[in-house]
Design a protein around this motif. Sequence first.
Motif, short mmCIF file in Angstrom:
data_model
loop_
_atom_site.label_atom_id
_atom_site.label_comp_id
_atom_site.label_asym_id
_atom_site.label_seq_id
_atom_site.Cartn_x
_atom_site.Cartn_y
_atom_site.Cartn_z
N ARG A 78 0.82 -1.22 0.00
CA ARG A 78 0.00 0.00 0.00
C ARG A 78 0.85 1.27 0.00
N THR A 79 2.06 1.22 0.55
CA THR A 79 2.82 2.45 0.78
C THR A 79 4.10 2.58 -0.05
N LEU A 80 4.64 1.48 -0.56
CA LEU A 80 5.92 1.53 -1.26
C LEU A 80 5.75 1.30 -2.76
N SER A 81 6.83 1.49 -3.49
CA SER A 81 6.81 1.22 -4.93
C SER A 81 6.71 -0.28 -5.16
N PRO A 82 6.29 -0.71 -6.35
CA PRO A 82 6.18 -2.15 -6.62
C PRO A 82 7.48 -2.91 -6.39
N LEU A 83 8.63 -2.34 -6.77
CA LEU A 83 9.89 -3.05 -6.58
C LEU A 83 10.24 -3.16 -5.10
N GLU A 84 10.08 -2.06 -4.35
CA GLU A 84 10.39 -2.08 -2.92
C GLU A 84 9.47 -3.03 -2.17
N SER A 85 8.19 -2.96 -2.45
CA SER A 85 7.26 -3.87 -1.77
C SER A 85 7.51 -5.31 -2.19
#
Length: 430
Positions: free
Chosen positions: A253-260
Amino acid sequence: MAEPQPPRGDQDGDSAPTGTGVVTVIRRLAGFAIFPLLALVVPFLLMPVIGHVVGDAGWSSAMSGQVIGTIASVVIQWGWNVDGTVQIATTTSDAERAAIYARSVRTRLLLTVIVVPLAVALAGFVVAPAFWLDASAMTIAYAMMGLSPAWYCIGVGRPALLGIYDTLPRFVATAVAAPAVYYAGALWPFPVLMLVTTAATMTAFQRRFAAGQQWFPTHLRQTFHDLREQRHTAGINLAGQVYAQTPTPIATRTLSPLESGTLASADVLYRLGLFSVVALGNAFQGWTLEPHIANRRQRHLAAMGAHLILGVAGIVVIVVAGPPVSALISGSAAVATTSLCLYYGCAFAFLSAATPLIRNLLIPAGRQPLVLRVTVIAAILGVTVMVAAGLASWTDGIAIGMALSELAMLLLLLPPAIKVLNQEGGQRGT
């Protein structure tokens, strides 16, 4: 007609409840480890296929559906996976065990009807809209695990039953689902096969161990009464899962797709490793709670020492093997970093150390309200840190929040658990 039930621990390679010595634990540990190890193979069959079907963009959403479904399964289990194992472990009558199991089915079926639609709605809110159906499929598949009779098998100390009525059917269903998902280009074959498998195993288990018992919740007043009786233990399960299962949805919900995606990969590794804590806890719980034993305190100390050793080993394994294994599982560029693996390894160690305190000492001593209060405190602490870290785009901070939650649990539960341990000799004849 129900099959005659053999005495506990005879045909499945387990010693009887009066057995003593490390041989009993080793045999139970071997049995309870084999089938969780088989379950550990399941993600290697399915996860790369999911990564191929949904791609990097959908990986985090699919894993969020898995997490939400796991939380739903915990709600459906209610308090049976904790209180139920204690009740079964300390009961010697087949009729009493059958009544306990039937009561659990009635409560869990009622909760399934309520919880699964809510879980699917939550998945729709958390995940990317383009992957709502995929996440919903994962949610339903994992929610159904709340109907498993695994806790009963643990309570009677017979790991073979765990394989027959839980692990092996799920393994087969997943093995069949993997190519089906690949060729369909969608995740729906997985929940369909899980639903069929759950219905089949529940029916077979009911016929063998609770034949003639009423297992549909036709008397709602009594069913709700049964639910209220386990409200504290259910609260422990739910509050614990709030912080244990929410890192991936928060990251999604809060991070970019790569980070999450990198955090989701580390989170998957952590949950794969938890099989060892579960196996060790299952082996020791029945052994420490057996009636009429003369060395209960020594058994508790042995369980605590084994869990400490496992926790330290877990940190090393997760940090060293985490990044390369996460690349294999995710089948994408979302590889877990070393720092994420370190924080998840710490969470693993703290959880392992706290497990025997809760399962073998505090819950059997009737300290459920205390455990619930501590779990809520730890959950609030962990979720607060995770949300703040996510809003600050601090990926490692979400994993740190997870570790802080488990550390708080351990530190707050250790003093009362030691007090119960010191009382064992006077109160339980050890």
